[in-house]
Design a protein around this motif. Sequence first.
Motif, mmCIF file in Angstrom:
data_model
loop_
_atom_site.group_PDB
_atom_site.id
_atom_site.type_symbol
_atom_site.label_atom_id
_atom_site.label_comp_id
_atom_site.label_asym_id
_atom_site.label_seq_id
_atom_site.Cartn_x
_atom_site.Cartn_y
_atom_site.Cartn_z
ATOM 1 N N GLU A 1 0.835 -1.205 0.000
ATOM 2 C CA GLU A 1 0.000 0.000 0.000
ATOM 3 C C GLU A 1 0.870 1.256 0.000
ATOM 4 O O GLU A 1 0.618 2.193 -0.766
ATOM 5 N N SER A 2 1.904 1.286 0.811
ATOM 6 C CA SER A 2 2.817 2.431 0.824
ATOM 7 C C SER A 2 3.539 2.554 -0.512
ATOM 8 O O SER A 2 3.737 3.660 -1.025
ATOM 9 N N ARG B 1 1.089 4.103 -2.994
ATOM 10 C CA ARG B 1 0.896 5.543 -2.760
ATOM 11 C C ARG B 1 2.115 6.331 -3.249
ATOM 12 O O ARG B 1 1.985 7.408 -3.816
ATOM 13 N N SER B 2 3.305 5.781 -3.059
ATOM 14 C CA SER B 2 4.522 6.434 -3.541
ATOM 15 C C SER B 2 4.589 6.407 -5.068
ATOM 16 O O SER B 2 4.899 7.413 -5.707
ATOM 17 N N LYS C 1 1.967 8.667 -6.396
ATOM 18 C CA LYS C 1 2.058 10.012 -5.819
ATOM 19 C C LYS C 1 0.682 10.498 -5.368
ATOM 20 O O LYS C 1 0.287 11.636 -5.609
ATOM 21 N N ASN C 2 -0.042 9.595 -4.706
ATOM 22 C CA ASN C 2 -1.404 9.912 -4.305
ATOM 23 C C ASN C 2 -1.665 9.359 -2.907
ATOM 24 O O ASN C 2 -1.961 8.192 -2.741
ATOM 25 N N VAL C 3 -1.562 10.206 -1.908
ATOM 26 C CA VAL C 3 -1.758 9.755 -0.530
ATOM 27 C C VAL C 3 -3.203 9.911 -0.075
ATOM 28 O O VAL C 3 -3.570 9.421 0.982
ATOM 29 N N GLN C 4 -4.036 10.582 -0.865
ATOM 30 C CA GLN C 4 -5.422 10.845 -0.474
ATOM 31 C C GLN C 4 -6.421 9.821 -1.011
ATOM 32 O O GLN C 4 -7.549 9.775 -0.555
ATOM 33 N N VAL D 1 -7.954 3.187 -0.959
ATOM 34 C CA VAL D 1 -7.190 2.027 -1.421
ATOM 35 C C VAL D 1 -7.959 0.741 -1.142
ATOM 36 O O VAL D 1 -8.482 0.549 -0.046
ATOM 37 N N LEU E 1 -6.700 2.137 -6.562
ATOM 38 C CA LEU E 1 -6.844 3.438 -5.918
ATOM 39 C C LEU E 1 -7.974 4.194 -6.594
ATOM 40 O O LEU E 1 -8.034 4.250 -7.825
#
Length: 176
Positions: free
Chosen positions: A38-39, A42-43, A46-49, A52, A67
Amino acid sequence: FAASATPLGPVADYAAIARIPTGWQGEFAGATLGEDWESFARSLFKNVQADVSVTSDSSGQATRIALHNGAELVGLLFVGPQPVALSRSYAVSLIGSQTGALAALAGRGGVGRVDPGQTLCACMNVGINTVRGAIASGASDVGAVGIATCAGTNCGSCKPEIEALLTAGPIQLAAE
């Protein structure tokens, strides 16, 4: 393998990233298998919002991640210790759509969703399965395939492949 609405970051030992009609796709490989997918996703995206959705096999080595920003599918990641088996053209076609996580994570079209197949005509973005479908529906020469699918109607570099499909005839399927 990853598909994304936004540019992908090269976050692996090997990364081959290409622009596609729906965004970006990438093939990634590394010397070690990750632990926190998952991390990584997100990396990579480039989408942490984003919301998931994750599915993994019992060993945790084969993982699939979707995502979503609201209902919009913005990224797909398929990972495993071996090359991942899925319909890449189908996966990339889903980016930007409102396809749910379970359907997207399947990695191939279900009932009512045709997989266009590997791109045969890059100019018109026509897949090999689309061309085969036109042939099965009666297109008997390259011109007729072009009328039915637009394949071969621009630069013409795919015409030999279309001709080879016409010559080969229908694909024989194994009996069930």
